[in-house]
Design a protein around this motif. Structure first.
Motif, mmCIF file in Angstrom:
data_model
loop_
_atom_site.group_PDB
_atom_site.id
_atom_site.type_symbol
_atom_site.label_atom_id
_atom_site.label_comp_id
_atom_site.label_asym_id
_atom_site.label_seq_id
_atom_site.Cartn_x
_atom_site.Cartn_y
_atom_site.Cartn_z
ATOM 1 N N ARG A 196 0.804 -1.225 0.045
ATOM 2 C CA ARG A 196 -0.040 0.190 0.039
ATOM 3 C C ARG A 196 0.932 1.142 -0.047
ATOM 4 O O ARG A 196 2.062 1.093 0.540
ATOM 5 N N LEU A 197 0.710 2.406 -0.676
ATOM 6 C CA LEU A 197 1.208 3.649 -0.885
ATOM 7 C C LEU A 197 0.049 4.639 -0.293
ATOM 8 O O LEU A 197 -1.104 4.723 -0.520
ATOM 9 N N ASP A 198 0.600 5.661 0.544
ATOM 10 C CA ASP A 198 -0.390 6.654 1.107
ATOM 11 C C ASP A 198 0.326 7.959 1.018
ATOM 12 O O ASP A 198 1.844 8.120 1.125
ATOM 13 N N ALA A 199 -0.280 9.078 0.700
ATOM 14 C CA ALA A 199 0.451 10.271 0.517
ATOM 15 C C ALA A 199 0.536 10.707 2.136
ATOM 16 O O ALA A 199 -0.064 10.460 3.040
ATOM 17 N N VAL A 200 1.903 11.666 2.317
ATOM 18 C CA VAL A 200 2.173 12.136 3.610
ATOM 19 C C VAL A 200 2.724 13.344 3.456
ATOM 20 O O VAL A 200 3.225 13.799 2.329
#
Length: 203
Positions: A196-200
Motif C-alpha cells: 500500500r502507498l499513502d500520501a504524507v
C-alpha cells in the motif's frame, strides 16, 4: 594449368571466407549483442531478477493483496523475482524481487506499508531485506517468525524527484535455496502479503 590454378585460388578464397565466418560467429557467441538486462541475467549472471517492461497502474491508498484473492491485481505490478500468488502470500524467488507502478504527479511525499513474512528453515530463523525505491535505499528490515509483519516507511524524497514511476527492489541477504545444488534463482526469502502507498506531508 590456368584452370587448375583458378580452382586452387577459388578453394583458398572459399576456405578463407568460411574461416572468417566461423570467427565472426564465435565472436558473437562469446560476446552477443544483447540488451543489458538479458546480459545480466543470462550471461553475466549478476542478477536473479530478469527485468521486463511492466508498469502497473496504481491508486494511492489502495491495498494490493498478494494472496490468491488479489492475484490478478498483484500480477500487474510484479516485474520479476516472484512466484504466483498463494493463500498465504506471494513467495520471493532469487536474490532480488521488483515491483513497478505508475504514480500520479505528487505535491506530497509517499509512505509505503507492506505486510511480509520470513521464509525460515532452522537453524536460519531470520531474513534480512533491503528495500530500495528508484535506486535509493529506503528501508532495511530483519524479519523473523512465520507470522506476517507490517513494515512501514517514508519513501526518500530523492526517489520521487521528477518521476511518474516507482521501481521498488527487494534485496535478500539470507535467501534459502530449496536444495544445496539449486541455482540462486530459486532461493526463497519472504512471502509478500500486501502492499500500500499513502500520501504524507513532507513539511
Amino acid at each position: 594449368m590456368p584452370y587448375r590454378r583458378a580452382a586452387w585460388l577459388s578453394g583458398y578464397a572459399f576456405a578463407a571466407v568460411l574461416a572468417g565466418s566461423e570467427i565472426v560467429i564465435l565472436a558473437l557467441a562469446l560476446n552477443p549483442n544483447v540488451n543489458a538486462d538479458y546480459r545480466a541475467y543470462y550471461i553475466d549472471k549478476t542478477t536473479t531478477c530478469l527485468n521486463r517492461d511492466a508498469i502497473g497502474s496504481y491508486t494511492l491508498g489502495e491495498t494490493v493483496s498478494f494472496r490468491s484473492d488479489g492475484a490478478k491485481r498483484a500480477a500487474s505490478i510484479k516485474v520479476c523475482g516472484w512466484s504466483g500468488s498463494a493463500g498465504d502470500g506471494t513467495h520471493s524467488l532469487g536474490e532480488t524481487s521488483r515491483l513497478r507502478l505508475e504514480i500520479p504527479p505528487l505535491g506530497h511525499g509517499l509512505a509505503a506499508t507492506l505486510q511480509m513474512a520470513a521464509v525460515i528453515r532452522p537453524p536460519q530463523i531470520t531474513q534480512r531485506v533491503v528495500i530500495s525505491v528508484n535506486g535509493v535505499r529506503a528501508q532495511a528490515v530483519t524479519l523473523s517468525g512465520k507470522e506476517p509483519r507490517t513494515v512501514s516507511f517514508v519513501i526518500p524524497p530523492a526517489a520521487l524527484s521528477k518521476t511518474d514511476t516507482l521501481d521498488i527492489a527487494f534485496d535478500y541477504l539470507d535467501g534459502i535455496p530449496p536444495t544445496p545444488a539449486a541455482s540462486n534463482i530459486y532461493k526463497r526469502s519472504i512471502k509478500l502479503v500486501s502492499f500500500r502507498l499513502d500520501a504524507v506531508d513532507t513539511d
